[in-house]
Design a protein around this motif. Sequence first.
Motif, mmCIF file in Angstrom:
data_model
loop_
_atom_site.group_PDB
_atom_site.id
_atom_site.type_symbol
_atom_site.label_atom_id
_atom_site.label_comp_id
_atom_site.label_asym_id
_atom_site.label_seq_id
_atom_site.Cartn_x
_atom_site.Cartn_y
_atom_site.Cartn_z
ATOM 1 N N ASP A 224 0.908 -1.183 0.032
ATOM 2 C CA ASP A 224 0.028 0.292 0.567
ATOM 3 C C ASP A 224 0.362 1.346 0.464
ATOM 4 O O ASP A 224 0.377 2.253 -0.283
ATOM 5 N N VAL A 225 2.239 1.226 0.467
ATOM 6 C CA VAL A 225 2.931 1.863 0.167
ATOM 7 C C VAL A 225 3.628 2.206 -0.872
ATOM 8 O O VAL A 225 3.516 3.320 -1.038
ATOM 9 N N ALA A 226 4.074 1.435 -1.723
ATOM 10 C CA ALA A 226 4.549 1.668 -2.690
ATOM 11 C C ALA A 226 4.182 2.862 -4.066
ATOM 12 O O ALA A 226 4.680 3.557 -4.500
ATOM 13 N N PRO A 227 3.037 2.811 -4.501
ATOM 14 C CA PRO A 227 1.945 3.720 -4.708
ATOM 15 C C PRO A 227 2.930 5.252 -4.883
ATOM 16 O O PRO A 227 2.744 5.669 -5.523
ATOM 17 N N LEU A 228 2.771 5.720 -3.824
ATOM 18 C CA LEU A 228 3.112 6.727 -3.899
ATOM 19 C C LEU A 228 4.696 7.070 -4.022
ATOM 20 O O LEU A 228 5.447 8.247 -4.202
ATOM 21 N N LEU A 229 5.522 5.796 -3.479
ATOM 22 C CA LEU A 229 6.779 6.230 -3.436
ATOM 23 C C LEU A 229 7.013 6.077 -5.297
ATOM 24 O O LEU A 229 7.797 6.953 -5.793
ATOM 25 N N VAL A 230 6.269 5.377 -6.238
ATOM 26 C CA VAL A 230 6.732 5.317 -7.279
ATOM 27 C C VAL A 230 6.214 6.998 -7.834
ATOM 28 O O VAL A 230 7.276 7.688 -8.772
ATOM 29 N N TYR A 231 5.614 7.429 -7.134
ATOM 30 C CA TYR A 231 4.900 8.500 -8.408
ATOM 31 C C TYR A 231 6.118 9.688 -7.605
ATOM 32 O O TYR A 231 6.221 10.678 -8.077
ATOM 33 N N LEU A 232 6.660 9.902 -6.359
ATOM 34 C CA LEU A 232 7.309 10.478 -6.439
ATOM 35 C C LEU A 232 8.923 10.605 -6.966
ATOM 36 O O LEU A 232 9.804 11.193 -7.273
ATOM 37 N N LEU A 233 9.214 9.491 -7.578
ATOM 38 C CA LEU A 233 10.174 8.565 -8.329
ATOM 39 C C LEU A 233 10.524 9.199 -9.895
ATOM 40 O O LEU A 233 11.132 9.335 -10.340
ATOM 41 N N SER A 234 8.760 9.509 -10.128
ATOM 42 C CA SER A 234 8.123 10.209 -11.085
ATOM 43 C C SER A 234 8.390 11.450 -12.184
ATOM 44 O O SER A 234 8.483 12.156 -11.075
ATOM 45 N N ASP A 235 8.261 11.824 -13.197
ATOM 46 C CA ASP A 235 8.558 12.970 -13.644
ATOM 47 C C ASP A 235 7.459 14.171 -13.184
ATOM 48 O O ASP A 235 7.218 14.843 -13.427
ATOM 49 N N ALA A 236 6.436 12.743 -13.306
ATOM 50 C CA ALA A 236 4.603 13.416 -12.344
ATOM 51 C C ALA A 236 5.130 14.265 -11.256
ATOM 52 O O ALA A 236 4.169 15.209 -10.794
ATOM 53 N N ALA A 237 5.777 14.134 -10.768
ATOM 54 C CA ALA A 237 6.470 14.690 -9.207
ATOM 55 C C ALA A 237 7.076 15.905 -9.455
ATOM 56 O O ALA A 237 7.804 15.843 -7.916
ATOM 57 N N ALA A 238 7.611 16.472 -10.579
ATOM 58 C CA ALA A 238 8.955 17.590 -10.388
ATOM 59 C C ALA A 238 8.942 18.413 -9.591
ATOM 60 O O ALA A 238 9.995 19.037 -9.472
ATOM 61 N N ASP A 239 7.499 19.195 -8.960
ATOM 62 C CA ASP A 239 7.617 19.580 -8.252
ATOM 63 C C ASP A 239 7.778 20.140 -7.223
ATOM 64 O O ASP A 239 6.578 21.016 -6.222
ATOM 65 N N VAL A 240 7.817 17.959 -6.462
ATOM 66 C CA VAL A 240 7.220 17.769 -5.473
ATOM 67 C C VAL A 240 8.667 17.702 -5.195
ATOM 68 O O VAL A 240 9.576 16.905 -5.146
ATOM 69 N N THR A 241 9.314 19.145 -3.610
ATOM 70 C CA THR A 241 10.440 18.899 -3.115
ATOM 71 C C THR A 241 10.274 19.560 -1.639
ATOM 72 O O THR A 241 9.365 20.047 -1.959
ATOM 73 N N GLY A 242 10.955 18.661 -0.298
ATOM 74 C CA GLY A 242 11.288 19.814 0.085
ATOM 75 C C GLY A 242 9.828 18.578 0.945
ATOM 76 O O GLY A 242 10.190 19.193 3.163
ATOM 77 N N GLN A 243 9.379 18.353 1.008
ATOM 78 C CA GLN A 243 8.203 17.232 1.855
ATOM 79 C C GLN A 243 8.351 16.118 2.613
ATOM 80 O O GLN A 243 8.743 15.547 1.655
ATOM 81 N N ALA A 244 7.662 16.087 3.736
ATOM 82 C CA ALA A 244 7.805 14.729 4.794
ATOM 83 C C ALA A 244 5.648 14.451 4.369
ATOM 84 O O ALA A 244 5.075 14.915 4.069
ATOM 85 N N LEU A 245 5.068 13.336 2.840
ATOM 86 C CA LEU A 245 5.096 12.399 2.849
ATOM 87 C C LEU A 245 4.145 11.273 3.528
ATOM 88 O O LEU A 245 4.845 10.570 3.299
ATOM 89 N N GLY A 246 3.339 11.039 4.341
ATOM 90 C CA GLY A 246 2.864 9.935 4.837
ATOM 91 C C GLY A 246 1.926 8.910 4.226
ATOM 92 O O GLY A 246 1.341 9.541 2.710
ATOM 93 N N VAL A 247 1.918 7.706 4.246
ATOM 94 C CA VAL A 247 1.436 6.649 3.566
ATOM 95 C C VAL A 247 0.773 5.440 4.344
ATOM 96 O O VAL A 247 1.539 4.928 4.538
ATOM 97 N N GLY A 248 -0.646 4.979 4.432
ATOM 98 C CA GLY A 248 -0.224 3.253 5.383
ATOM 99 C C GLY A 248 -1.664 3.246 5.026
ATOM 100 O O GLY A 248 -2.812 4.082 4.634
ATOM 101 N N GLY A 249 -2.302 2.534 4.443
ATOM 102 C CA GLY A 249 -3.510 1.758 4.414
ATOM 103 C C GLY A 249 -3.895 3.038 2.666
ATOM 104 O O GLY A 249 -3.647 2.559 2.267
ATOM 105 N N ASP A 250 -5.680 3.529 3.474
ATOM 106 C CA ASP A 250 -6.145 3.902 3.142
ATOM 107 C C ASP A 250 -6.062 5.653 2.517
ATOM 108 O O ASP A 250 -6.283 6.326 1.891
ATOM 109 N N ARG A 251 -4.338 6.062 3.547
ATOM 110 C CA ARG A 251 -4.605 7.554 4.096
ATOM 111 C C ARG A 251 -2.994 7.443 3.529
ATOM 112 O O ARG A 251 -2.153 7.130 3.406
#
Length: 299
Positions: A224-251
């Motif tokens: 359940d955690v992996a999709p957020l990781l994949v997004y952050l590693l992708s070109d789609a997240a080029a403008d996301v930096t310096g953040q602490a982002l949590g993920v677990g279950g549905d949240r």
Amino acid sequence: MLSGKVIVVTGAGRGLGRAYARAVADSGAAVVVNDVDADAAGPVVDEIVAAGGRAVAVVAPVGPTETADRLVATAVAEFGRLDALVTNAGVLRDRTVAKMSDDDFDTVVETHLRGTFTCARAAITRFREQGDGGRLVLVGSPAGQRASFGQTNYSAAKAGIVGMTRTLAAETARIGVTVNALVPVALTRMVASIPALTDAVAAVERGEPVPAHLRESGLGTAEDVAPLLVYLLSDAAADVTGQALGVGGDRITVWSHPAVAAEMSREGGWTPEGVAEAFGPQLAPHLQPYAPDAPAGAR
């Protein structure tokens, strides 16, 4: 989302790291699978290759500069470049502070905090050489965001990682590198010692689904955690930096940065008596809870 990328994942032999390595491979990346245990890293590489992906193992402890340099060099030698690095490797030595030895503290800080630093430094050096940006995802923990009883060493290391994330993001923005902290919550062996979660972890290991009420509260599987990781590693997240982002279950959660909650000034400065006089009515109402079950202002 990661087709053609080359990504290093540390601590990828089990649990969350294994889920990360498999997810980035499923998204098209070539993966350097790091773990201190060859019997853990090898099967992950085999799983990725059997599914049609590309992967290679590097068996080494995270922390030393030599390991960090080797991970980057392996990515370049095997796959031609480095696009991202995920600093997931970690260990636990849980004890209350009176019972915590120097070795308990040093081992956790060496792996989590120093390992994150050495790996990030090696990756950033390579990103500068390549000249076309990159991604760093530094793995934190809720234990670094609030109190976690019996984890002075782990909490300190994980809090340091989030602080490191913000500074590295500022230092590397001009070269097109994004740096984010991932704050995962998952029912893995790392949390099995928590009495309230022991049965749930055992159920997940038996292949049973996570109950809906746990998923809704932010507890799920490593996958359940992996999709957020994949997004952050992708070109789609080029403008996301310096953040602490949590993920677990549905949240998914966005953690706030530290900020001043209240302030006072007194011309000429303060005396202890002046602080005591002003503190109660002016500042005490703004004190923050330091643990999930602690009331605001508890001291």
